[in-house]
Design a protein around this motif. Structure first.
Motif, PDB file in Angstrom:
ATOM      1  N   ALA A   1       0.843  -1.188   0.000  1.00  0.00           N
ATOM      2  CA  ALA A   1       0.000   0.000   0.000  1.00  0.00           C
ATOM      3  C   ALA A   1       0.878   1.237   0.000  1.00  0.00           C
ATOM      4  N   SER A   2       0.265   2.361  -0.380  1.00  0.00           N
ATOM      5  CA  SER A   2       0.994   3.630  -0.404  1.00  0.00           C
ATOM      6  C   SER A   2       0.031   4.761  -0.083  1.00  0.00           C
TER       7      SER A   2
ATOM      8  N   ALA B   1      -7.261  -4.840   7.311  1.00  0.00           N
ATOM      9  CA  ALA B   1      -7.401  -4.182   8.614  1.00  0.00           C
ATOM     10  C   ALA B   1      -7.042  -2.706   8.526  1.00  0.00           C
ATOM     11  N   LEU B   2      -6.014  -2.360   7.753  1.00  0.00           N
ATOM     12  CA  LEU B   2      -5.619  -0.966   7.600  1.00  0.00           C
ATOM     13  C   LEU B   2      -6.719  -0.167   6.925  1.00  0.00           C
ATOM     14  N   ARG B   3      -7.299  -0.708   5.883  1.00  0.00           N
ATOM     15  CA  ARG B   3      -8.379   0.005   5.189  1.00  0.00           C
ATOM     16  C   ARG B   3      -9.581   0.209   6.110  1.00  0.00           C
ATOM     17  N   ALA B   4      -9.911  -0.813   6.888  1.00  0.00           N
ATOM     18  CA  ALA B   4     -11.034  -0.687   7.819  1.00  0.00           C
ATOM     19  C   ALA B   4     -10.734   0.351   8.887  1.00  0.00           C
ATOM     20  N   HIS B   5      -9.486   0.380   9.367  1.00  0.00           N
ATOM     21  CA  HIS B   5      -9.095   1.365  10.381  1.00  0.00           C
ATOM     22  C   HIS B   5      -9.234   2.786   9.842  1.00  0.00           C
ATOM     23  N   LEU B   6      -8.753   3.014   8.633  1.00  0.00           N
ATOM     24  CA  LEU B   6      -8.837   4.349   8.046  1.00  0.00           C
ATOM     25  C   LEU B   6     -10.290   4.772   7.853  1.00  0.00           C
TER      26      LEU B   6
ATOM     27  N   LEU C   1      -5.429  27.374  10.195  1.00  0.00           N
ATOM     28  CA  LEU C   1      -6.059  28.148   9.132  1.00  0.00           C
ATOM     29  C   LEU C   1      -7.553  27.868   9.140  1.00  0.00           C
ATOM     30  N   ARG C   2      -8.354  28.909   8.993  1.00  0.00           N
ATOM     31  CA  ARG C   2      -9.812  28.791   9.067  1.00  0.00           C
ATOM     32  C   ARG C   2     -10.466  29.621   7.968  1.00  0.00           C
ATOM     33  N   ASP C   3     -11.712  29.270   7.694  1.00  0.00           N
ATOM     34  CA  ASP C   3     -12.592  30.063   6.815  1.00  0.00           C
ATOM     35  C   ASP C   3     -12.020  30.323   5.429  1.00  0.00           C
ATOM     36  N   PRO C   4     -11.792  29.301   4.630  1.00  0.00           N
ATOM     37  CA  PRO C   4     -11.947  27.883   4.936  1.00  0.00           C
ATOM     38  C   PRO C   4     -10.653  27.277   5.467  1.00  0.00           C
ATOM     39  N   GLU C   5     -10.754  26.037   5.907  1.00  0.00           N
ATOM     40  CA  GLU C   5      -9.594  25.305   6.408  1.00  0.00           C
ATOM     41  C   GLU C   5      -9.027  24.446   5.270  1.00  0.00           C
ATOM     42  N   PRO C   6      -7.827  24.762   4.766  1.00  0.00           N
ATOM     43  CA  PRO C   6      -7.240  23.908   3.734  1.00  0.00           C
ATOM     44  C   PRO C   6      -6.861  22.547   4.329  1.00  0.00           C
ATOM     45  N   VAL C   7      -7.202  21.487   3.629  1.00  0.00           N
ATOM     46  CA  VAL C   7      -6.822  20.147   4.056  1.00  0.00           C
ATOM     47  C   VAL C   7      -6.119  19.452   2.902  1.00  0.00           C
ATOM     48  N   TYR C   8      -5.111  18.665   3.250  1.00  0.00           N
ATOM     49  CA  TYR C   8      -4.347  17.933   2.244  1.00  0.00           C
ATOM     50  C   TYR C   8      -4.985  16.565   2.072  1.00  0.00           C
ATOM     51  N   PRO C   9      -5.412  16.203   0.852  1.00  0.00           N
ATOM     52  CA  PRO C   9      -6.188  14.966   0.638  1.00  0.00           C
ATOM     53  C   PRO C   9      -5.305  13.736   0.422  1.00  0.00           C
ATOM     54  N   HIS C  10      -4.982  13.037   1.488  1.00  0.00           N
ATOM     55  CA  HIS C  10      -4.186  11.818   1.373  1.00  0.00           C
ATOM     56  C   HIS C  10      -5.066  10.653   0.916  1.00  0.00           C
ATOM     57  N   SER C  11      -4.580   9.897  -0.042  1.00  0.00           N
ATOM     58  CA  SER C  11      -5.270   8.685  -0.496  1.00  0.00           C
ATOM     59  C   SER C  11      -4.442   7.460  -0.145  1.00  0.00           C
ATOM     60  N   LEU C  12      -5.116   6.323  -0.018  1.00  0.00           N
ATOM     61  CA  LEU C  12      -4.438   5.043   0.150  1.00  0.00           C
ATOM     62  C   LEU C  12      -4.556   4.274  -1.156  1.00  0.00           C
TER      63      LEU C  12
ATOM     64  N   ARG D   1      -3.872   9.173 -13.986  1.00  0.00           N
ATOM     65  CA  ARG D   1      -4.787   8.052 -14.170  1.00  0.00           C
ATOM     66  C   ARG D   1      -4.114   6.802 -13.603  1.00  0.00           C
ATOM     67  N   LEU D   2      -4.822   6.114 -12.735  1.00  0.00           N
ATOM     68  CA  LEU D   2      -4.251   4.933 -12.097  1.00  0.00           C
ATOM     69  C   LEU D   2      -4.520   3.693 -12.951  1.00  0.00           C
ATOM     70  N   PRO D   3      -3.584   2.723 -12.933  1.00  0.00           N
ATOM     71  CA  PRO D   3      -3.854   1.442 -13.595  1.00  0.00           C
ATOM     72  C   PRO D   3      -5.096   0.792 -12.993  1.00  0.00           C
ATOM     73  N   GLY D   4      -5.823   0.036 -13.808  1.00  0.00           N
ATOM     74  CA  GLY D   4      -7.076  -0.545 -13.359  1.00  0.00           C
ATOM     75  C   GLY D   4      -6.942  -1.469 -12.168  1.00  0.00           C
ATOM     76  N   GLU D   5      -5.772  -2.116 -12.027  1.00  0.00           N
ATOM     77  CA  GLU D   5      -5.608  -3.058 -10.927  1.00  0.00           C
ATOM     78  C   GLU D   5      -5.246  -2.377  -9.608  1.00  0.00           C
ATOM     79  N   VAL D   6      -5.021  -1.068  -9.645  1.00  0.00           N
ATOM     80  CA  VAL D   6      -4.666  -0.320  -8.435  1.00  0.00           C
ATOM     81  C   VAL D   6      -5.900   0.399  -7.906  1.00  0.00           C
ATOM     82  N   GLY D   7      -6.278   0.065  -6.682  1.00  0.00           N
ATOM     83  CA  GLY D   7      -7.392   0.739  -6.041  1.00  0.00           C
ATOM     84  C   GLY D   7      -6.909   1.965  -5.289  1.00  0.00           C
ATOM     85  N   ALA D   8      -7.787   2.935  -5.115  1.00  0.00           N
ATOM     86  CA  ALA D   8      -7.443   4.157  -4.373  1.00  0.00           C
ATOM     87  C   ALA D   8      -8.690   4.671  -3.681  1.00  0.00           C
ATOM     88  N   VAL D   9      -8.497   5.139  -2.459  1.00  0.00           N
ATOM     89  CA  VAL D   9      -9.600   5.729  -1.715  1.00  0.00           C
ATOM     90  C   VAL D   9      -9.066   6.897  -0.915  1.00  0.00           C
TER      91      VAL D   9
END
Length: 312
Positions: free
Chosen positions: A141-142, A288-293, A264-275, A152-160
């Motif tokens: 995982a990464s 288990a890691l995916r369920a934990h996240l 930072l507020r109004d709005p709060e910038p957030v960095y979108p990490h994917s697995l 564009r991700l390869p079809g066999e690679v999942g991302a959430v």
């Protein structure tokens, strides 16, 4: 000893323990003739006689007795090798963008919640390398911001979308915003923002380019990147420099630096990490890691946060 047949070694050990080829055959679920053939083939390979035949069966010869402990060691090595790659037996190998950054902190949270999960943590320099490693099975995982433009991700690679990490402002004690309890991104338009570690074309650079464009900011990336400590030294002694850090980024500085982490507020910038993970990967710790996240970091749907358009 090259090309020694481990089945023959296993048969030799079984016969030595049983004392009779017939009993070894029963234990191994093969014929007595097969036992004899395997032992004979091993004797030819080693160039010695391994057994002395007696009226009561077969006992290891002097050479057989000398070889027996090594034969057992070969079989134990085989067992360890096979166990190391069995489902759930080997460590879950996870790539994080940096060992002091948010994904590493989240991975530590997972390990505290699942202390029995064996982890092997690695870092790759960019998202392309990480995606290739997941695709090839080099890692299980990464954590990456892989929704950056043009990817564009390869079809066999999942991302959430795994978790959103709030971005904070980091300043020295003499900065004009040092005493602020919170600031808006728009307020930073007239301040110097310095991030010498950003590399053009990376996922982090794509995020901060979008942040700068959305709020009219200027983020300087000039100057050599000597790492975190020189950057913190520069902030501590400057009345004008500031930088951005994730709120889960681990930073340690001398007490007299008196650096300030400002939300930072109004709005709060957030960095979108994917697995990222390979869809065919059966490792139970990955499940288990995916369920934990999913449970510990539910998707944020509030309108008070900001992410680039390409991450929505």
């Amino acid at each position: 000893m090259r090309d020694v047949d481990l089945d023959a070694v296993r048969t030799f050990v079984a016969a030595a323990d049983a004392g009779r080829f017939q009993d070894a055959a029963a234990e191994l679920s093969i014929t007595q003739q097969a036992v004899s053939k395997r032992v004979a083939a091993l004797e030819r390979k080693l160039g010695v006689r391994l057994f002395t035949r007696t009226a009561r069966g077969a006992v290891p010869s002097a050479d057989g007795q000398a070889f027996l402990p090594h034969a057992r060691a070969l079989l134990r090595a085989e067992e360890r090798a096979l166990a190391s790659i069995g489902p759930g037996r080997r460590a879950l190998r996870v790539d994080v963008i940096g060992r002091r950054l948010g994904p590493a902190a989240v991975l530590r949270d997972f390990h505290r919640a699942h202390p029995g999960a064996d982890l092997d943590v690695v870092t790759f320099p960019d998202a392309d390398t990480a995606v290739d490693a997941v695709r090839s099975g080099t890692v299980d995982a990464s954590f990456r911001a892989v929704t950056m433009p043009g990817r564009r991700l390869p079809g066999e690679v999942g991302a959430v979308r795994a978790f959103d990490e709030p971005v904070q402002l980091l300043t020295g004690p003499s900065h004009p915003l040092a005493a602020a309890r919170a600031v808006t991104p728009a307020e930073l338009a007239r301040h110097r923002l310095w991030m010498p570690g950003l590399v053009t074309g990376t996922e982090s650079a794509a995020y901060y380019d979008a942040l700068a464009a959305a709020f009219g900011l200027t983020i300087e990336i000039t100057g050599p990147d000597f790492g975190a400590e020189p950057l913190l030294d520069a902030l501590a002694g400057s009345p004008s420099l500031a930088t951005f850090v994730g709120d889960r980024t681990r930073l340690v500085w001398p007490v007299d630096h008196d650096l300030r982490r400002i939300p930072l507020r109004d709005p709060e910038p957030v960095y979108p990490h994917s697995l990222l993970w390979h869809r065919a990967n059966p490792h139970p710790a990955l499940t288990a890691l995916r369920a934990h996240l999913h449970s510990a970091h539910p998707a944020r749907t509030d309108t008070g946060t900001w992410v680039p358009a390409w991450a929505r």
